[in-house]
Design a protein around this motif. Structure first.
Motif, PDB file in Angstrom:
ATOM      1  N   TYR A 106       0.849  -1.184   0.000  1.00 56.43           N
ATOM      2  CA  TYR A 106       0.000   0.000   0.000  1.00 56.43           C
ATOM      3  C   TYR A 106       0.892   1.244   0.000  1.00 56.43           C
ATOM      4  O   TYR A 106       2.104   1.139   0.237  1.00 56.43           O
ATOM      5  CB  TYR A 106      -0.950   0.013   1.215  1.00 56.43           C
ATOM      6  CG  TYR A 106      -0.264   0.242   2.535  1.00 56.43           C
ATOM      7  CD1 TYR A 106       0.060   1.537   2.961  1.00 56.43           C
ATOM      8  CD2 TYR A 106       0.097  -0.830   3.353  1.00 56.43           C
ATOM      9  CE1 TYR A 106       0.715   1.755   4.163  1.00 56.43           C
ATOM     10  CE2 TYR A 106       0.767  -0.623   4.563  1.00 56.43           C
ATOM     11  CZ  TYR A 106       1.072   0.665   4.957  1.00 56.43           C
ATOM     12  OH  TYR A 106       1.741   0.894   6.127  1.00 56.43           O
ATOM     13  N   ALA A 107       0.297   2.380  -0.269  1.00 50.75           N
ATOM     14  CA  ALA A 107       1.036   3.641  -0.203  1.00 50.75           C
ATOM     15  C   ALA A 107       0.150   4.687   0.445  1.00 50.75           C
ATOM     16  O   ALA A 107      -1.085   4.612   0.335  1.00 50.75           O
ATOM     17  CB  ALA A 107       1.428   4.096  -1.605  1.00 50.75           C
ATOM     18  N   VAL A 108       0.771   5.633   1.135  1.00 48.08           N
ATOM     19  CA  VAL A 108       0.011   6.747   1.718  1.00 48.08           C
ATOM     20  C   VAL A 108       0.501   8.030   1.055  1.00 48.08           C
ATOM     21  O   VAL A 108       1.711   8.289   1.006  1.00 48.08           O
ATOM     22  CB  VAL A 108       0.195   6.825   3.247  1.00 48.08           C
ATOM     23  CG1 VAL A 108      -0.670   7.937   3.832  1.00 48.08           C
ATOM     24  CG2 VAL A 108      -0.137   5.490   3.896  1.00 48.08           C
ATOM     25  N   VAL A 109      -0.442   8.787   0.531  1.00 51.50           N
ATOM     26  CA  VAL A 109      -0.062   9.997  -0.211  1.00 51.50           C
ATOM     27  C   VAL A 109      -0.884  11.193   0.239  1.00 51.50           C
ATOM     28  O   VAL A 109      -1.978  11.036   0.797  1.00 51.50           O
ATOM     29  CB  VAL A 109      -0.288   9.822  -1.730  1.00 51.50           C
ATOM     30  CG1 VAL A 109       0.554   8.689  -2.275  1.00 51.50           C
ATOM     31  CG2 VAL A 109      -1.767   9.586  -2.041  1.00 51.50           C
ATOM     32  N   GLU A 110      -0.359  12.375  -0.017  1.00 53.83           N
ATOM     33  CA  GLU A 110      -1.162  13.584   0.131  1.00 53.83           C
ATOM     34  C   GLU A 110      -1.940  13.792  -1.173  1.00 53.83           C
ATOM     35  O   GLU A 110      -1.549  13.278  -2.216  1.00 53.83           O
ATOM     36  CB  GLU A 110      -0.244  14.777   0.423  1.00 53.83           C
ATOM     37  CG  GLU A 110       0.384  14.681   1.812  1.00 53.83           C
ATOM     38  CD  GLU A 110       1.165  15.935   2.197  1.00 53.83           C
ATOM     39  OE1 GLU A 110       1.200  16.246   3.380  1.00 53.83           O
ATOM     40  OE2 GLU A 110       1.743  16.595   1.304  1.00 53.83           O
ATOM     41  N   PRO A 111      -3.020  14.561  -1.115  1.00 53.40           N
ATOM     42  CA  PRO A 111      -3.890  14.645  -2.300  1.00 53.40           C
ATOM     43  C   PRO A 111      -3.269  15.325  -3.510  1.00 53.40           C
ATOM     44  O   PRO A 111      -3.705  15.093  -4.631  1.00 53.40           O
ATOM     45  CB  PRO A 111      -5.097  15.445  -1.802  1.00 53.40           C
ATOM     46  CG  PRO A 111      -4.657  16.115  -0.551  1.00 53.40           C
ATOM     47  CD  PRO A 111      -3.597  15.262   0.048  1.00 53.40           C
ATOM     48  N   GLY A 112      -2.237  16.150  -3.317  1.00 53.43           N
ATOM     49  CA  GLY A 112      -1.692  16.889  -4.454  1.00 53.43           C
ATOM     50  C   GLY A 112      -0.614  16.166  -5.234  1.00 53.43           C
ATOM     51  O   GLY A 112      -0.024  16.737  -6.161  1.00 53.43           O
ATOM     52  N   VAL A 113      -0.348  14.899  -4.913  1.00 55.18           N
ATOM     53  CA  VAL A 113       0.684  14.155  -5.652  1.00 55.18           C
ATOM     54  C   VAL A 113       0.217  13.916  -7.087  1.00 55.18           C
ATOM     55  O   VAL A 113      -0.937  13.529  -7.314  1.00 55.18           O
ATOM     56  CB  VAL A 113       0.965  12.795  -4.964  1.00 55.18           C
ATOM     57  CG1 VAL A 113       1.908  11.944  -5.802  1.00 55.18           C
ATOM     58  CG2 VAL A 113       1.521  13.012  -3.564  1.00 55.18           C
ATOM     59  N   ILE A 114       1.102  14.163  -8.045  1.00 54.60           N
ATOM     60  CA  ILE A 114       0.758  13.949  -9.461  1.00 54.60           C
ATOM     61  C   ILE A 114       0.694  12.442  -9.744  1.00 54.60           C
ATOM     62  O   ILE A 114       1.610  11.696  -9.392  1.00 54.60           O
ATOM     63  CB  ILE A 114       1.808  14.605 -10.385  1.00 54.60           C
ATOM     64  CG1 ILE A 114       1.956  16.107 -10.095  1.00 54.60           C
ATOM     65  CG2 ILE A 114       1.488  14.366 -11.859  1.00 54.60           C
ATOM     66  CD1 ILE A 114       0.769  16.959 -10.413  1.00 54.60           C
ATOM     67  N   THR A 115      -0.377  12.022 -10.405  1.00 54.25           N
ATOM     68  CA  THR A 115      -0.637  10.599 -10.615  1.00 54.25           C
ATOM     69  C   THR A 115       0.539   9.848 -11.238  1.00 54.25           C
ATOM     70  O   THR A 115       0.974   8.823 -10.708  1.00 54.25           O
ATOM     71  CB  THR A 115      -1.886  10.419 -11.508  1.00 54.25           C
ATOM     72  OG1 THR A 115      -2.914  11.266 -11.018  1.00 54.25           O
ATOM     73  CG2 THR A 115      -2.350   8.973 -11.522  1.00 54.25           C
ATOM     74  N   SER A 116       1.077  10.361 -12.352  1.00 50.99           N
ATOM     75  CA  SER A 116       2.122   9.592 -13.037  1.00 50.99           C
ATOM     76  C   SER A 116       3.429   9.588 -12.242  1.00 50.99           C
ATOM     77  O   SER A 116       4.206   8.640 -12.324  1.00 50.99           O
ATOM     78  CB  SER A 116       2.352  10.112 -14.453  1.00 50.99           C
ATOM     79  OG  SER A 116       2.908  11.391 -14.412  1.00 50.99           O
TER      80      SER A 116
END
Lengths: 460, 426
Positions: A106-116
């Motif tokens: 799994y990964a945890v990200v903030e919402p503004g991370v660019i998808t690619s």
């Protein structure tokens, strides 16, 4: 509270540099990628930490200010147009990948991370994040989750919602709500994660998102099948699925799109063909070999005039280049490009394609259709010039009719772009009044002042 | 002018081009300025929306829009990757001209474009004098890179680490040339460009050495003017016309097969900007001839003279930076690399993001030095990470920027033009 005092309050939260007030800056956030009228926000705020984000939400709620959360503004439904004014909250500075867990996938990200960028980081670790919206080089993961974005791999791998395991989000009071988790199985409480995915920013503001990762397929094979008619191609799609083969991607291009792409790239596409299917199978190498042979065989049995199987990476890339060129090639034909995503059950694709042909004729419009045939998600793309008022009225009527047909065939308004402002008026037609009322009641409790992305999704 | 009605009228002339932007936002992935600021007004889609907003009178602040419009390197990366094929450079150049007509130019801009760059003789004289006295104001900071910085607080220089004006510019060593074709049977016109002439004459000498080696005759007329890009990118169309006119007059007299430049920006300007914006109808035939013949020096060496890679690899590690004007505007990416591989002793290594802009952008560097540095620092890091001893490129403006950035990073890397490295071995 006066506007000046409010600006000071926001500046106290996010710093002076992150509160944009000039007319030029505000105007830059008055639109997104949808063909809809602009609407100016009163202020743009760019939090750089989770804490700032929470305080921003609370301040908006305390003052009953409408807020529209925005990442890269690539959505095609007007979901990030601040239609009621108020504040645009930018997530572009909340762009940290907090964790990529290779043991538990799994990964945890903030919402503004660019998808690619995220997908690239995951790939570097030998893992795979399948959702691949067309705008992935610029779109943010927060936007993908809010709009429940799809992509070319939807058929086999699903869409964004299939990869959201949990999240933390701010409610209107600025309280941090935790839902879901890092375990594959997690059935604790209401499925708030499910509720928040695709909510288009109307129920809460994402803080962190936990995404599921999968092992990448060991092998893949791409091919291009050429058909004389769209119907033959559609029958081939149905036959592939009926043979219990699930390709990773199964894409359709109609004759107009083929010709436009060929005109654009001169890659040697068959311009006489009624339709092309671009197919990729992936998985265990032995299975890929077997599936590829079966798919080729099924296409031929369904009157494919030729099936070109890519022999190497370069040929495989050529197949996908043709697909990637579809939108840019169409977009160059006329100034305004209206890309719809009406979606029907797979078996109804032939009916939908013929309805689209009729609609194009009836309203004398140019419509190129390509899309994800494997999952029923078509992209009828209307080429027009918005300045031609008379033609634009015909476009609007045609869009209405496209959705009428999609719904009549048991389909849906949106396969992957979301509802936003563009399709809110059709919601009743698909979901019925009870669903709208239920949604409104829920919204009125969770967001009593109606500050979260008002005017979107459930206004009907 | 400063008449809002007139401004709207002029902006309307851009309308057909503005509407071709479908606002997909794909330019966000390409724009070096947006990569730093993350602000929509800094990316192409935003700027186009602002221009449209002004034209539709939805926005009332031309100055605010103009500020955003200027925050563009004109690197052309967005244009090269735009799904809708929006003619970004053309829109921005025309919009800047409209804005300059509306707002007027600053006295400094007027002095530089209208008095200096349009009078090549005066320009040379002043900078020749500058070269003699610059030691008083500057002191060396990095021997390897040959950079200096300001001795005193000087607003224009700031804390830049720059290459000083050459003690002897190219034009004083080689005022003009007119030599016959040799073994190659070819004759080229040579247009060094201002930066090569005044800061990097070694690049000019390298080109001449290479041409001589390959038996190419050279026509290099005296008194060449600036290619005009600084003027037109600041909206001064009239000065641009004068500069192009002066050059056309000079090159009209020569008989040559190609017009060679070692400057990516000059090549791209001559090839794309001259035919699009030069207005004098009576010069169109000569103009077309020049435009047809202009070629980047490495493209000339590889495509025409067929210089090809060596069989053996050398030991001197060299990486290559793609100048935007070669890559995005002219599609020249393979030839400079081929030339490096054809240079004895060179071991070519590719750096990460070789194609990303260095942040120079001509006068962008002067107007937004902070932003320019932020972009340049990334480039410097990629160069350092490549472990190459030397970074080569095909644009003297990129050379200046990379030199500044590497010098500030304290890196001992050499910055050379590809043709210099090749000439060294002849």
């Amino acid at each position: 509270m006066t506007a000046k005092a409010l600006i000071k309050d926001f500046e106290a939260i996010v710093g002076k540099d992150n509160v944009l007030t000039s007319e030029a800056d505000l105007a830059s956030y008055s639109y997104d990628a949808a063909v809809l009228p602009n609407a100016m926000p009163g202020l743009v705020v760019r939090p750089t930490t989770s804490e700032q984000l929470g305080k921003t939400v609370k301040l908006c709620n305390d003052n009953a200010i409408p807020m529209t959360v925005r990442g890269s503004g690539t959505n095609l439904s007007g979901g990030t147009i601040p239609s009621k004014g108020g504040i645009v909250v930018l997530t572009t500075a909340l762009n940290r990948i907090l964790e990529i867990n290779e043991e538990d996938l799994y990964a945890v990200v903030e919402p503004g991370v660019i998808t690619s960028k995220f997908a690239g980081e995951v790939t570097k670790r030998g893992l795979f994040y399948p959702p691949d919206p067309g705008s992935q080089t610029v779109s943010t993961l927060g936007g993908n989750v809010a709009e429940n974005a799809g992509g070319l791999r939807g058929l086999k791998y699903g869409v964004t919602k299939d990869y959201v395991m949990g999240m933390t989000f701010y409610d209107v009071n600025g309280e941090l709500v935790k839902t879901g988790g890092k375990t594959v199985k997690c059935v604790t409480g209401y499925n708030l994660t499910g509720l928040m995915v695709g909510a288009e920013g109307t129920l809460g503001v994402y803080d962190t998102i936990t995404l599921k990762l999968v092992p990448p397929p060991a092998a893949a094979k791409a091919m291009m099948a050429v058909f004389d008619t769209v119907m033959d191609a559609c029958r081939a799609v149905a036959a592939i699925i009926a043979a219990k083969i699930v390709p990773a991607t199964l894409e359709l291009m109609d004759n107009f799109t083929i010709r436009t792409v060929e005109n654009f790239r001169n890659a040697g596409l068959p311009t006489e063909a009624g339709a092309l299917l671009l197919i990729e199978v992936d998985g265990h190498p032995a299975m890929v070999e077997e599936d590829a042979i079966k798919v080729e065989d099924i296409c031929k049995k369904n009157k494919a005039s030729t099936v070109r199987v890519a022999k190497d990476a370069a040929e495989r890339n050529a197949v996908w280049q043709a697909r990637r060129d579809a939108l840019p090639a169409l977009a160059k034909v006329k100034p305004t490009t209206v890309l719809e995503d009406a979606t029907v059950p797979r078996s109804k694709i032939p009916a939908m394609m013929s309805a689209l042909e009729d609609i194009a004729k009836k309203y004398s419009l140019t419509i190129g259709t390509f899309g994800h045939a494997g999952d029923g998600n078509l992209h009828p793309t209307i080429l027009t010039d918005k300045r031609n008022t008379e033609e634009w009225h015909r476009v609007e009527a045609a869009i209405d009719e496209i959705f009428d047909h999609a719904l009549a065939l048991g389909g849906t308004l949106s396969g992957e772009h979301g509802i936003g402002m563009a399709k809110a008026k059709y919601m009743k037609q698909e979901c019925g009044i009870a669903a709208i009322e239920y949604s409104k009641r829920m919204k009125s409790v969770l967001d009593p002042k109606g500050i979260l992305n008002p005017g979107k999704l459930i206004v009907g | 002018m400063a008449d809002p009605k007139k401004l709207v009228e002029m902006l309307k002339s851009l309308e057909d081009q503005l509407v071709t932007c479908m606002r997909c936002g794909m330019c966000q992935a390409q724009c070096p300025v947006f990569a730093q600021s993350g602000r929509e007004g800094d990316v192409t889609r935003g700027k186009i929306a602002l221009l449209a907003g002004l034209a539709e009178e939805m926005i009332k602040d031309p100055e605010g829009v103009n500020n955003k419009l200027n925050r563009c390197l004109l690197c052309g990366t967005c244009e090269a990757n735009c799904p809708s094929g929006v003619k970004v450079t053309d829109i921005f150049l025309r919009a800047r001209a409209i804005m300059a007509a509306y707002n007027g130019m600053s006295p400094t801009q007027k002095l530089i474009f209208q008095q200096l760059l349009t009078h090549p003789g005066l320009f040379n004289t002043i900078l020749d004098l500058g070269a003699k006295f610059q030691g008083i104001f500057t002191k060396p900071v990095n021997d390897m890179l040959g950079t200096s910085c300001a001795r005193f607080n000087a607003p224009i220089i700031g804390d830049r680490h720059f290459k000083t004006l050459a003690a002897k510019p190219l034009h004083s060593d080689v005022p003009s040339l007119d030599t016959p074709a040799g073994a190659s049977n070819l004759r080229v016109a040579f247009y060094p460009g201002c930066v090569v002439d005044k800061i990097y004459p070694s690049v000019g000498h390298a080109v001449l050495k290479v041409l001589k080696h390959h038996g190419v005759g050279v026509f290099m007329p005296k008194g060449q003017a600036c290619c005009g890009i600084p003027a037109i990118s600041n909206g001064d169309v009239a000065s641009f016309q004068k500069m192009v006119k002066a050059n056309i007059e000079l090159f009209r007299k020569g008989d040559f097969d190609y017009l060679i430049t070692p400057c990516a920006t000059c090549t791209s300007t001559i090839k794309k900007i001259w035919p699009a914006y030069y207005e004098d109808k009576s010069d169109q035939i000569t103009l077309a001839k020049i435009v047809d013949k202009v070629k980047d020096v490495s493209a000339f060496l590889v495509d025409v003279l067929k210089v090809s890679p060596m069989d053996t690899e050398g030991t001197k590690t060299v990486t290559y930076h793609d100048p935007c004007h070669l890559r995005n505007s002219l599609g020249v990416t393979a030839q400079p690399r081929t030339l490096l591989k054809a240079t004895p002793g060179v071991k070519f290594v590719e750096m990460t993001d070789a194609a990303s802009c260095c942040g120079s952008g001509g006068s962008f560097n002067l107007k937004f030095y902070e932003l320019s540095q932020e972009i340049g620092r990334k480039k410097a890091q990629h160069i350092i990470d490549s472990q190459a001893e030397t970074v080569a490129t095909g644009c003297p403006a990129c050379m200046m920027q990379m030199t500044d950035m590497l010098s500030k990073a304290g890196a001992s890397r050499k910055v050379r033009h590809v043709v210099e490295l090749y000439a060294d071995t002849l």
